[in-house]
Write an enzyme that holds these catalytic residues in place. Structure first.
Site, PDB file in Angstrom:
ATOM      1  N   ASN A 126       0.865  -1.178   0.000  1.00 42.94           N
ATOM      2  CA  ASN A 126       0.000   0.000   0.000  1.00 42.94           C
ATOM      3  C   ASN A 126       0.903   1.230   0.000  1.00 42.94           C
ATOM      4  O   ASN A 126       1.530   1.537   0.999  1.00 42.94           O
ATOM      5  CB  ASN A 126      -0.884  -0.037   1.266  1.00 42.94           C
ATOM      6  CG  ASN A 126      -1.724   1.211   1.424  1.00 42.94           C
ATOM      7  OD1 ASN A 126      -1.783   2.052   0.525  1.00 42.94           O
ATOM      8  ND2 ASN A 126      -2.371   1.348   2.578  1.00 42.94           N
ATOM      9  N   TRP A 127       0.948   1.905  -1.148  1.00 40.42           N
ATOM     10  CA  TRP A 127       1.868   3.049  -1.271  1.00 40.42           C
ATOM     11  C   TRP A 127       1.326   4.300  -0.582  1.00 40.42           C
ATOM     12  O   TRP A 127       2.008   5.298  -0.497  1.00 40.42           O
ATOM     13  CB  TRP A 127       2.135   3.359  -2.736  1.00 40.42           C
ATOM     14  CG  TRP A 127       2.863   2.263  -3.484  1.00 40.42           C
ATOM     15  CD1 TRP A 127       3.251   1.035  -2.999  1.00 40.42           C
ATOM     16  CD2 TRP A 127       3.298   2.299  -4.848  1.00 40.42           C
ATOM     17  NE1 TRP A 127       3.899   0.319  -3.973  1.00 40.42           N
ATOM     18  CE2 TRP A 127       3.945   1.063  -5.124  1.00 40.42           C
ATOM     19  CE3 TRP A 127       3.215   3.250  -5.872  1.00 40.42           C
ATOM     20  CZ2 TRP A 127       4.493   0.771  -6.370  1.00 40.42           C
ATOM     21  CZ3 TRP A 127       3.753   2.951  -7.114  1.00 40.42           C
ATOM     22  CH2 TRP A 127       4.390   1.729  -7.361  1.00 40.42           C
ATOM     23  N   LYS A 128       0.070   4.267  -0.171  1.00 44.47           N
ATOM     24  CA  LYS A 128      -0.580   5.438   0.457  1.00 44.47           C
ATOM     25  C   LYS A 128      -0.373   6.672  -0.428  1.00 44.47           C
ATOM     26  O   LYS A 128      -0.352   6.542  -1.648  1.00 44.47           O
ATOM     27  CB  LYS A 128      -0.035   5.631   1.872  1.00 44.47           C
ATOM     28  CG  LYS A 128      -0.134   4.340   2.698  1.00 44.47           C
ATOM     29  CD  LYS A 128       0.102   4.516   4.158  1.00 44.47           C
ATOM     30  CE  LYS A 128      -0.050   3.176   4.867  1.00 44.47           C
ATOM     31  NZ  LYS A 128       0.109   3.235   6.305  1.00 44.47           N
ATOM     32  N   HIS A 175      -9.292   0.925   5.424  1.00 44.38           N
ATOM     33  CA  HIS A 175      -7.995   1.193   6.069  1.00 44.38           C
ATOM     34  C   HIS A 175      -8.196   2.149   7.244  1.00 44.38           C
ATOM     35  O   HIS A 175      -9.027   3.054   7.172  1.00 44.38           O
ATOM     36  CB  HIS A 175      -7.024   1.785   5.038  1.00 44.38           C
ATOM     37  CG  HIS A 175      -5.614   1.783   5.537  1.00 44.38           C
ATOM     38  ND1 HIS A 175      -5.145   2.732   6.410  1.00 44.38           N
ATOM     39  CD2 HIS A 175      -4.595   0.918   5.331  1.00 44.38           C
ATOM     40  CE1 HIS A 175      -3.879   2.460   6.704  1.00 44.38           C
ATOM     41  NE2 HIS A 175      -3.524   1.360   6.060  1.00 44.38           N
ATOM     42  N   GLU A 184      -6.590   4.599   8.233  1.00 44.30           N
ATOM     43  CA  GLU A 184      -6.419   6.026   7.917  1.00 44.30           C
ATOM     44  C   GLU A 184      -7.699   6.597   7.303  1.00 44.30           C
ATOM     45  O   GLU A 184      -8.032   7.760   7.526  1.00 44.30           O
ATOM     46  CB  GLU A 184      -5.209   6.199   6.983  1.00 44.30           C
ATOM     47  CG  GLU A 184      -3.903   5.963   7.736  1.00 44.30           C
ATOM     48  CD  GLU A 184      -2.768   5.400   6.898  1.00 44.30           C
ATOM     49  OE1 GLU A 184      -2.841   5.455   5.653  1.00 44.30           O
ATOM     50  OE2 GLU A 184      -1.798   4.893   7.501  1.00 44.30           O
ATOM     51  N   GLU A 233      -4.731  -4.973  10.791  1.00 45.18           N
ATOM     52  CA  GLU A 233      -3.755  -3.899  10.930  1.00 45.18           C
ATOM     53  C   GLU A 233      -3.990  -3.172  12.256  1.00 45.18           C
ATOM     54  O   GLU A 233      -4.787  -2.222  12.306  1.00 45.18           O
ATOM     55  CB  GLU A 233      -3.897  -2.906   9.772  1.00 45.18           C
ATOM     56  CG  GLU A 233      -3.612  -3.496   8.417  1.00 45.18           C
ATOM     57  CD  GLU A 233      -3.046  -2.464   7.446  1.00 45.18           C
ATOM     58  OE1 GLU A 233      -2.051  -2.755   6.803  1.00 45.18           O
ATOM     59  OE2 GLU A 233      -3.599  -1.344   7.366  1.00 45.18           O
ATOM     60  N   GLY A 244       2.945   2.445  10.802  1.00 38.88           N
ATOM     61  CA  GLY A 244       3.857   3.576  10.617  1.00 38.88           C
ATOM     62  C   GLY A 244       4.559   4.018  11.888  1.00 38.88           C
ATOM     63  O   GLY A 244       5.170   5.086  11.935  1.00 38.88           O
ATOM     64  N   SER A 298       4.028  -1.906  10.316  1.00 34.73           N
ATOM     65  CA  SER A 298       5.496  -1.898  10.463  1.00 34.73           C
ATOM     66  C   SER A 298       6.117  -3.253  10.120  1.00 34.73           C
ATOM     67  O   SER A 298       7.101  -3.659  10.735  1.00 34.73           O
ATOM     68  CB  SER A 298       5.898  -1.456  11.875  1.00 34.73           C
ATOM     69  OG  SER A 298       5.431  -0.146  12.135  1.00 34.73           O
ATOM     70  N   GLY A 317       3.182  -1.092   4.227  1.00 38.44           N
ATOM     71  CA  GLY A 317       3.179   0.337   3.927  1.00 38.44           C
ATOM     72  C   GLY A 317       4.581   0.801   3.571  1.00 38.44           C
ATOM     73  O   GLY A 317       5.031   0.657   2.434  1.00 38.44           O
ATOM     74  N   GLY A 318       5.291   1.344   4.546  1.00 38.10           N
ATOM     75  CA  GLY A 318       6.616   1.957   4.314  1.00 38.10           C
ATOM     76  C   GLY A 318       7.569   1.085   3.508  1.00 38.10           C
ATOM     77  O   GLY A 318       8.207   1.566   2.554  1.00 38.10           O
TER      78      GLY A 318
END
Ligand code: 13P
Length: 263
Positions: A10-12, A102, A104, A174, A180, A219, A240-241
């Site tokens: 997931n590149w957000k 998600h 967010e 998640e 993150g 993470s 993510g990251g």
């Protein structure tokens, strides 16, 4: 039945057109040669989806099996919803999956499980793979309420679906406190919730929960993925990251291949 193993990125709201193109090129190049049994799913931002779909189609070493996903969609099929993106639009351009719910989106855009459930239903209607995210916040874990929270999320979002539909969903656990933050759930903590989620899905799916991939997100990176992926109810990751760096994401694919093929 062997449950599919999936590593999803997931590149957000990261990358620009050039960076997205380069990242996709690296992933497509690797996957065409080396992907094995693990399904790679990549979710770039909306503006880069079309290019990503084309890159996957034109993979130099033969067709890549990467599935391109959106990070969100609207719950209505069409209409006066300025700035929104519909499921039929995504399908018409070759997008194969979509992340919904998600944390967010829940936190910053007020998304509820009722709305998320409608998105899941619409995605299934149009043949896209929903990746349904759930997970508790830090205080909910500290207060020992995480099972209740996750159970309510799942029943509210997926409860109106038919068992056959539920069996087609990919779930991502998640925990919000791990996203993150560099703070990862331990493999034991994650496994406990994954087993709980599978048990909740068992009735909803008419006994087909063993085949539902449940991904861990929060993470997750090459340094900690081995322990996480080794757990029996963890069928891969939503990253993510670490998905923004081709080498790291590919390493996560390799770890998943090694561990789940050996299992
Ligand atoms: P991080 O891997 O950056 O913690 O993000 C996880 C996530 O939210 C994936 O959807």
């Amino acid at each position: 039945m062997k449950t599919r193993t999936i590593v999803a990125g997931n590149w957000k709201m990261h990358t620009d057109a050039t960076e997205a193109g380069n990242l996709m090129e690296a992933l497509v190049g690797w996957s065409a040669a080396d992907q094995g049994d693990v399904q790679m799913i990549v979710a770039p931002p909306y503006p880069f989806l079309a290019a990503a779909v084309e890159q996957v189609k034109k993979a130099a070493d033969g067709p890549s099996t990467i599935i391109i996903a959106a990070q969100n969609c609207h719950q209505e099929e069409s209409g006066a919803f300025t700035g929104e993106v519909s499921v039929p639009m995504l399908r018409s351009m070759g997008v194969g999956a979509c992340i919904v719910g998600h944390s967010e989106r829940r936190e910053y855009y007020g998304e509820t499980d009722e709305v998320v459930g409608r998105k899941v239903s619409l995605l299934l209607k149009h043949g896209l793979q929903p990746i349904y995210c759930c997970g508790e916040r830090r205080e909910e874990r500290e207060e020992g309420r995480y099972r209740d929270v996750v159970s309510t999320q799942i029943h509210t979002a997926l409860g109106a679906l038919s068992p056959e539909e539920v069996a087609k969903v990919v779930v991502a656990y998640e925990p919000v406190w791990a996203i993150g933050t560099g703070l990862t759930a331990t493999p034991e903590q994650a496994q406990e919730v994954h087993a709980f989620i599978r048990a909740e899905l068992q009735a909803l799916s008419g006994g087909m929960a063993a085949g539902i991939p449940i991904l861990y997100g929060g993470s997750c990176k090459p340094e900690n993925a081995e322990g996480i992926f080794a757990e029996s109810d963890i069928n891969g990751g939503l990253i993510g990251g670490a998905a923004l760096v081709a080498e790291k994401f590919i390493e996560l694919m390799r770890i998943a291949q090694r561990i789940k093929t050996a299992a």
